[in-house]
Design an enzyme around this catalytic site. Sequence first.
Site, PDB file in Angstrom:
ATOM      1  N   HIS A  35     -22.672  62.522 -47.773  1.00 39.24           N
ATOM      2  CA  HIS A  35     -23.194  63.404 -46.719  1.00 39.24           C
ATOM      3  C   HIS A  35     -24.725  63.437 -46.750  1.00 39.24           C
ATOM      4  O   HIS A  35     -25.384  63.288 -45.727  1.00 39.24           O
ATOM      5  CB  HIS A  35     -22.658  64.837 -46.857  1.00 39.24           C
ATOM      6  CG  HIS A  35     -23.445  65.817 -46.027  1.00 39.24           C
ATOM      7  ND1 HIS A  35     -23.239  65.985 -44.670  1.00 39.24           N
ATOM      8  CD2 HIS A  35     -24.496  66.613 -46.347  1.00 39.24           C
ATOM      9  CE1 HIS A  35     -24.118  66.856 -44.203  1.00 39.24           C
ATOM     10  NE2 HIS A  35     -24.892  67.258 -45.198  1.00 39.24           N
ATOM     11  N   SER A  83     -21.938  62.666 -40.520  1.00 35.52           N
ATOM     12  CA  SER A  83     -21.241  62.247 -41.741  1.00 35.52           C
ATOM     13  C   SER A  83     -19.769  62.665 -41.692  1.00 35.52           C
ATOM     14  O   SER A  83     -19.054  62.504 -42.673  1.00 35.52           O
ATOM     15  CB  SER A  83     -21.925  62.843 -42.978  1.00 35.52           C
ATOM     16  OG  SER A  83     -21.830  64.252 -42.960  1.00 35.52           O
ATOM     17  N   HIS A  91     -28.368  62.632 -43.659  1.00 36.72           N
ATOM     18  CA  HIS A  91     -29.733  63.163 -43.526  1.00 36.72           C
ATOM     19  C   HIS A  91     -30.856  62.135 -43.587  1.00 36.72           C
ATOM     20  O   HIS A  91     -31.895  62.328 -42.951  1.00 36.72           O
ATOM     21  CB  HIS A  91     -29.997  64.193 -44.631  1.00 36.72           C
ATOM     22  CG  HIS A  91     -29.275  65.487 -44.441  1.00 36.72           C
ATOM     23  ND1 HIS A  91     -29.695  66.458 -43.565  1.00 36.72           N
ATOM     24  CD2 HIS A  91     -28.145  65.971 -45.015  1.00 36.72           C
ATOM     25  CE1 HIS A  91     -28.870  67.496 -43.608  1.00 36.72           C
ATOM     26  NE2 HIS A  91     -27.908  67.219 -44.482  1.00 36.72           N
ATOM     27  N   GLU A 119     -28.152  70.139 -39.197  1.00 40.51           N
ATOM     28  CA  GLU A 119     -26.753  69.840 -39.525  1.00 40.51           C
ATOM     29  C   GLU A 119     -25.880  69.551 -38.302  1.00 40.51           C
ATOM     30  O   GLU A 119     -25.039  68.664 -38.344  1.00 40.51           O
ATOM     31  CB  GLU A 119     -26.122  70.988 -40.332  1.00 40.51           C
ATOM     32  CG  GLU A 119     -26.728  71.194 -41.723  1.00 40.51           C
ATOM     33  CD  GLU A 119     -26.444  70.062 -42.719  1.00 40.51           C
ATOM     34  OE1 GLU A 119     -25.708  69.113 -42.386  1.00 40.51           O
ATOM     35  OE2 GLU A 119     -27.011  70.118 -43.827  1.00 40.51           O
TER      36      GLU A 119
HETATM   37 CO    CO Z   1     -26.471  68.625 -45.041  1.00 42.53          CO
END
Ligand code: CO
Length: 289
Positions: free
Chosen positions: A144, A209, A149, A190
């Site tokens: 993730h 993700s 990111h 996010e």
């Molecule tokens: Co995150």
Amino acid sequence: MTSNKSVNQGVAPVTYGDGTRPPRGDYASARADYTCDQHWERYTPQEHALYQRLYERQAAQLPGLACEEFIAAVSQLGTPQEIPRFDVLSVRLKQATGWEVVAVPGLIPEEAFFGLLAQRRFPVTAWIRRPEEFDYVVEPDVFHDLFGHVPLLFNPVFADYMQAYGAGGLKASRLQACEHLARLYWYTVEFGLIATPAGLRAYGAGILSSTGELRHSLQSPAPQRLGFDVERIMRTQYRIDSFQGTYFVITGFEQLFEATAPDFTPLYERVAGLGELSADARLASDTVY
Ligand code: CO
Ligand code: PHE
């Protein structure tokens, strides 16, 4: 020299929610700023293979759903065949935007997190999920954190936003406004969507993700997709255990950077006086996509 005073005493572990599950990471060997060594040599062949399966499944879904900036930068993560070495990845990232990736044992306290972002150091969890968590893992793992990111940290405007967010977080801690600021992170970094000439696309790491949420956020009739509005976002609760009921849409990364540039002090005061909004609330003033 184990008697040396500088020997690491570790830091307090951080867990989600009521914290009944023991933390997975090795907080005992983390430094005071919560960073630790990645210990790349400790990953097993099975863990590298799991990373590759996660990466390839997710990469195949990106066309038409992820924003172009993300798709263009994914290959910067390096070969999908193994979990990247953070130090090698950091050389490329530093050259692009001055950011680096640092290892952490897992979730870290807010202040430590903000402090690292303000220094353009992105904390990435060192461990990878277990095979039985292929579809869903409660806490963020290396997949993730890296896949979700790091690609956008190669984008100069987004990279500046993330640093500004870190500095803003340190300030919000002093003003006791972290809860409101955290919602901004949630609904942008996010779970953010972006309007492009080709249609809506995802740029949020929690979406990018996740196999299920990528389609849910963009193609399901269930959630609402509303125009980005900082004050509206700060009032809006979010769900941590299911797909989101509301996504906020930006028109470009410049909008994100510019809308968050003003001093938030008066905004925090105003938001504290306004009511909270549920995760699927709708206001007459909302722009609906
Ligand atoms: Co995150
Ligand atoms: N402008 C915000 C403040 O004054 C800081 C901030 C910048 C917060 C970018 C989030 C994102 O507090």
